[in-house]
Scaffold this active site. Structure first.
Site, PDB file in Angstrom:
ATOM      1  N   ASP A 149       0.867  -1.159   0.000  1.00 43.84           N
ATOM      2  CA  ASP A 149       0.000   0.000   0.000  1.00 43.84           C
ATOM      3  C   ASP A 149       0.916   1.225   0.000  1.00 43.84           C
ATOM      4  OD1 ASP A 149      -2.363   1.650   0.610  1.00 43.84           O
ATOM      5  OD2 ASP A 149      -1.368   1.883   2.545  1.00 43.84           O
TER       6      ASP A 149
ATOM      7  N   ASP B  88      -0.108   5.097   0.749  1.00 47.33           N
ATOM      8  CA  ASP B  88      -0.330   6.127   1.775  1.00 47.33           C
ATOM      9  C   ASP B  88      -0.390   5.510   3.170  1.00 47.33           C
ATOM     10  OD1 ASP B  88      -0.691   8.324  -0.116  1.00 47.33           O
ATOM     11  OD2 ASP B  88      -2.493   7.230  -0.716  1.00 47.33           O
TER      12      ASP B  88
ATOM     13  N   ASN C 168      14.178  12.497  31.257  1.00 49.33           N
ATOM     14  CA  ASN C 168      13.125  12.776  30.273  1.00 49.33           C
ATOM     15  C   ASN C 168      13.278  14.134  29.594  1.00 49.33           C
ATOM     16  OD1 ASN C 168      12.316  10.684  32.072  1.00 49.33           O
ATOM     17  ND2 ASN C 168      10.186  10.972  31.439  1.00 49.33           N
TER      18      ASN C 168
ATOM     19  N   GLU D  49      12.874   9.181  26.717  1.00 52.92           N
ATOM     20  CA  GLU D  49      13.553   8.841  27.971  1.00 52.92           C
ATOM     21  C   GLU D  49      14.916   8.203  27.799  1.00 52.92           C
ATOM     22  OE1 GLU D  49      11.198   7.123  31.196  1.00 52.92           O
ATOM     23  OE2 GLU D  49       9.772   6.599  29.622  1.00 52.92           O
TER      24      GLU D  49
ATOM     25  N   HIS E 112      26.082   5.975  32.838  1.00 55.05           N
ATOM     26  CA  HIS E 112      27.108   6.561  33.698  1.00 55.05           C
ATOM     27  C   HIS E 112      26.509   6.694  35.091  1.00 55.05           C
ATOM     28  CE1 HIS E 112      30.522   9.209  34.701  1.00 55.05           C
ATOM     29  NE2 HIS E 112      29.635   9.945  35.364  1.00 55.05           N
TER      30      HIS E 112
ATOM     31  N   TYR F 195      18.023  17.608  36.871  1.00 55.97           N
ATOM     32  CA  TYR F 195      16.792  18.199  36.332  1.00 55.97           C
ATOM     33  C   TYR F 195      17.059  19.647  35.910  1.00 55.97           C
ATOM     34  CZ  TYR F 195      14.033  14.303  38.137  1.00 55.97           C
ATOM     35  OH  TYR F 195      13.510  13.071  38.372  1.00 55.97           O
TER      36      TYR F 195
ATOM     37  N   ARG G 111      15.024  -1.903  18.819  1.00 59.03           N
ATOM     38  CA  ARG G 111      13.820  -2.749  18.789  1.00 59.03           C
ATOM     39  C   ARG G 111      12.582  -1.885  19.018  1.00 59.03           C
ATOM     40  NH1 ARG G 111      11.705  -3.401  23.939  1.00 59.03           N
ATOM     41  NH2 ARG G 111      13.100  -2.768  25.615  1.00 59.03           N
TER      42      ARG G 111
ATOM     43  N   PHE H  96       5.350  -6.300  28.522  1.00 54.70           N
ATOM     44  CA  PHE H  96       6.001  -7.427  29.169  1.00 54.70           C
ATOM     45  C   PHE H  96       5.060  -8.024  30.205  1.00 54.70           C
ATOM     46  CE2 PHE H  96       9.490  -5.086  27.376  1.00 54.70           C
ATOM     47  CZ  PHE H  96      10.363  -6.084  26.947  1.00 54.70           C
TER      48      PHE H  96
HETATM   49  P1  ADP Z   1      11.592  10.977  36.215  1.00 57.94           P
HETATM   50  O1  ADP Z   1      10.380  10.147  36.128  1.00 57.94           O
HETATM   51  O2  ADP Z   1      11.377  12.323  36.832  1.00 57.94           O
HETATM   52  O3  ADP Z   1      12.311  11.060  34.906  1.00 57.94           O
HETATM   53  P2  ADP Z   1      13.549   9.009  37.048  1.00 57.94           P
HETATM   54  O4  ADP Z   1      13.334   8.063  38.180  1.00 57.94           O
HETATM   55  O5  ADP Z   1      13.492   8.474  35.665  1.00 57.94           O
HETATM   56  O6  ADP Z   1      12.551  10.206  37.239  1.00 57.94           O
HETATM   57  O7  ADP Z   1      14.935   9.669  37.306  1.00 57.94           O
HETATM   58  C1  ADP Z   1      15.483  10.502  36.338  1.00 57.94           C
HETATM   59  C2  ADP Z   1      16.399  11.565  36.887  1.00 57.94           C
HETATM   60  O8  ADP Z   1      17.494  10.981  37.561  1.00 57.94           O
HETATM   61  C3  ADP Z   1      16.993  12.362  35.744  1.00 57.94           C
HETATM   62  O9  ADP Z   1      16.181  13.460  35.396  1.00 57.94           O
HETATM   63  C4  ADP Z   1      18.342  12.785  36.280  1.00 57.94           C
HETATM   64  O10 ADP Z   1      18.210  14.039  36.921  1.00 57.94           O
HETATM   65  C5  ADP Z   1      18.685  11.710  37.305  1.00 57.94           C
HETATM   66  N1  ADP Z   1      19.691  10.719  36.849  1.00 57.94           N
HETATM   67  C6  ADP Z   1      20.687  10.245  37.637  1.00 57.94           C
HETATM   68  N2  ADP Z   1      21.437   9.347  36.981  1.00 57.94           N
HETATM   69  C7  ADP Z   1      20.924   9.239  35.737  1.00 57.94           C
HETATM   70  C8  ADP Z   1      21.298   8.465  34.580  1.00 57.94           C
HETATM   71  N3  ADP Z   1      22.332   7.632  34.587  1.00 57.94           N
HETATM   72  N4  ADP Z   1      20.542   8.588  33.462  1.00 57.94           N
HETATM   73  C9  ADP Z   1      19.480   9.414  33.444  1.00 57.94           C
HETATM   74  N5  ADP Z   1      19.095  10.165  34.488  1.00 57.94           N
HETATM   75  C10 ADP Z   1      19.791  10.115  35.649  1.00 57.94           C
HETATM   76  N1  RBF Z   2       8.714   0.444  28.536  1.00 61.56           N
HETATM   77  C1  RBF Z   2       7.877  -0.470  28.024  1.00 61.56           C
HETATM   78  O1  RBF Z   2       6.724  -0.527  28.431  1.00 61.56           O
HETATM   79  N2  RBF Z   2       8.287  -1.323  27.034  1.00 61.56           N
HETATM   80  C2  RBF Z   2       9.549  -1.328  26.560  1.00 61.56           C
HETATM   81  O2  RBF Z   2       9.859  -2.119  25.663  1.00 61.56           O
HETATM   82  C3  RBF Z   2      10.478  -0.385  27.112  1.00 61.56           C
HETATM   83  N3  RBF Z   2      11.780  -0.352  26.692  1.00 61.56           N
HETATM   84  C4  RBF Z   2      12.652   0.539  27.270  1.00 61.56           C
HETATM   85  C5  RBF Z   2      13.997   0.550  26.864  1.00 61.56           C
HETATM   86  C6  RBF Z   2      14.908   1.437  27.441  1.00 61.56           C
HETATM   87  C7  RBF Z   2      16.337   1.415  26.992  1.00 61.56           C
HETATM   88  C8  RBF Z   2      14.479   2.344  28.441  1.00 61.56           C
HETATM   89  C9  RBF Z   2      15.430   3.303  29.083  1.00 61.56           C
HETATM   90  C10 RBF Z   2      13.140   2.328  28.851  1.00 61.56           C
HETATM   91  C11 RBF Z   2      12.216   1.445  28.273  1.00 61.56           C
HETATM   92  N4  RBF Z   2      10.881   1.411  28.662  1.00 61.56           N
HETATM   93  C12 RBF Z   2      10.005   0.500  28.121  1.00 61.56           C
HETATM   94  C13 RBF Z   2      10.345   2.541  29.442  1.00 61.56           C
HETATM   95  C14 RBF Z   2      10.151   2.321  30.889  1.00 61.56           C
HETATM   96  O3  RBF Z   2       8.866   1.777  31.059  1.00 61.56           O
HETATM   97  C15 RBF Z   2      10.210   3.718  31.484  1.00 61.56           C
HETATM   98  O4  RBF Z   2      11.519   4.171  31.413  1.00 61.56           O
HETATM   99  C16 RBF Z   2       9.688   3.757  32.865  1.00 61.56           C
HETATM  100  O5  RBF Z   2       8.282   3.670  32.792  1.00 61.56           O
HETATM  101  C17 RBF Z   2      10.037   5.045  33.581  1.00 61.56           C
HETATM  102  O6  RBF Z   2       9.376   6.123  33.034  1.00 61.56           O
HETATM  103 MG    MG Z   3      12.650   9.340  33.696  1.00 65.96          MG
END
Ligand code: ADP
Ligand code: RBF
Ligand code: MG
Length: 386
Positions: free
Chosen positions: A15, A17, A260, A310, A315, A322, A335, A340
């Site tokens: 297809d 479009d 994020n 996200e 590291h 933030y 992927r 899950f």
């Molecule tokens: P949120 O739902 O607010 O994103 P998370 O539990 O995902 O909360 O935590 C993310 C925060 O943690 C980031 O915004 C950053 O400030 C901090 N952080 C610390 N280490 C890491 C890392 N290795 N990768 C990404 N974020 C990190």
């Molecule tokens: N969430 C899903 O529901 N399915 C996924 O396949 C999935 N893959 C992810 C892969 C990576 C590398 C990362 C960092 C996150 C993934 N997540 C996935 C998102 C995960 O649910 C999310 O980071 C948490 O809900 C926190 O916001």
């Molecule tokens: Mg986050």
């Protein structure tokens, strides 16, 4: 329920479009302008009602949905010239060029089968280098007595390819298209163009998230050979913004923090790239450049209403960051996002993604992007890289 073993095919009917071309983007823009004239606001809610329809059926759906004070023919006549002027702005969907090049390179016969009129199909593909030559047959909605969901278009395409319907694989984004392909007795892969609709495509033989996820070998066709150590290289793409607050689940529920970025202001980038798991490099102003693996999408396990971006920076940080400016260069695809059965299996999969990305990023193909000035330009000055 387990589906029967997939059948091997010898040709592919596509297809156009919503499957190969991102026509919806242009359709939305045109409709937005028109509805404004009638004092209405296009909100995309009827996107699902117009995919896979003939132009007249689609016009009828919009006229009805918005209660427009005109007939469907009149509306279509008004709309069409504006839409035709935009055909040159329709972009291929992710993985479309790659798929066409691959199949044609292996001599797999291909046909286009679309509800659009033949002339419009030819005009749309004329803007894409080499596309015309990929197809041994093209069937338009004006060449048959009934469009999809009638099987006629696909049966005609098979006839012109000189193949039995049972040895044809159909690739379709719309429900009417899937219905038509099955009614024609063909194998059908659905690539839904409207997000979160995969569960509705029960009659398809397989449902995939984007063309990047197609595995031709499942249908007896030559496999893609561009995967490298579990990764698919992509043209690098760039995204940046301040790190925002998410749901706070990453660290707390999964032990995987994700920095994020807001999806706002990135809608065109996000429509060019399918939801899924990607990897690349992350630059954090004042700190440095790190490997990263990221998810873009709705986190099916948590079924979010809004798309999230996200990245998990590979590291160990001693503090949150933030509000800091984060810059990403995305260099490859891993992927699709999937659901899950348990939190443990989601976590295990994300750790596997991490291992694959960490290793791949040392390959010269990917490691060279670590020095991309985009990642660190904010350390010194503002950049206008897009
Ligand atoms: P949120 O739902 O607010 O994103 P998370 O539990 O995902 O909360 O935590 C993310 C925060 O943690 C980031 O915004 C950053 O400030 C901090 N952080 C610390 N280490 C890491 C890392 N290795 N990768 C990404 N974020 C990190
Ligand atoms: N969430 C899903 O529901 N399915 C996924 O396949 C999935 N893959 C992810 C892969 C990576 C590398 C990362 C960092 C996150 C993934 N997540 C996935 C998102 C995960 O649910 C999310 O980071 C948490 O809900 C926190 O916001
Ligand atoms: Mg986050």
């Amino acid at each position: 329920m387990a589906k029967p073993l997939k059948k091997f095919v010898s040709c592919v009917i596509l297809d156009l479009d919503g499957t190969l071309l991102n026509t919806d983007g242009v359709v939305s823009e045109v409709l937005k302008g028109f509805l404004a004239k009638y004092g209405k606001q296009w909100d995309g809610r009827e996107a699902q009602r117009i995919v896979g329809k003939t132009p007249l059926e689609a016009a009828a759906a919009v006229v009805e949905e918005y209660g427009l004070p005109c007939g469907k023919e009149e509306f279509l006549a008004e709309l069409q010239p504006v839409f035709y002027a935009q055909l040159c702005n329709i972009k291929p969907l992710p993985g479309a060029c790659r798929l066409l090049k691959h199949l044609s390179g292996h001599g797999v016969p291909m046909a286009l089968a679309s509800n659009s009129p033949r002339g419009s199909i030819e005009s749309k593909i004329s803007y894409h280098q080499g596309w015309k030559d990929y197809f041994s047959a093209i069937v338009g909605g004006d060449e048959v007595t009934a469009g999809k969901p009638s099987p006629e278009i696909f049966l005609e395409a098979a006839k012109r390819l000189n193949r039995e319907p049972s040895s044809c694989l159909v690739i379709e984004d719309s429900m009417p298209g899937v219905t038509a392909g099955k009614a024609a007795g063909m194998e059908v892969v659905a690539v839904p163009s409207v997000p979160k609709q995969a569960h509705l495509y029960t009659s398809a033989d397989e449902v995939i998230n984007s063309l990047l996820d197609l595995q031709p070998e499942k249908w007896g066709l030559p496999p893609f050979q561009d995967w490298i150590e579990g990764t698919l290289p992509t043209e690098p793409w760039y995204i940046s913004g301040p790190v925002i607050k998410g749901f706070g689940r990453g660290s707390k529920v999964l032990g995987i923090p994700t920095a994020n970025l807001s999806p706002k202001g990135h809608s065109s980038l996000l429509s060019e790239h399918p939801s899924g798991v990607y990897f690349g490099w992350a630059g954090l102003s004042t700190r440095g450049v790190y490997k990263m693996v990221m998810s873009i999408g709705w986190n099916p396990y948590f079924n979010n209403a809004e798309k999230t971006i996200e990245p998990w920076l590979l590291h160990e940080f001693t503090e949150d960051f933030y509000g800091e400016e984060l810059r990403l260069v995305i260099v490859g695809y891993l992927r699709p996002e999937v659901n899950f059965p348990s939190l443990e299996s989601l976590i295990a999969k994300i750790h596997e993604d991490k291992r694959i990305a960490e290793r791949a990023l040392d390959l010269p193909l990917y490691s060279k992007h670590k020095d991309d000035p985009y990642l660190s330009s904010s350390f010194h000055s503002e950049s206008n890289h897009s």
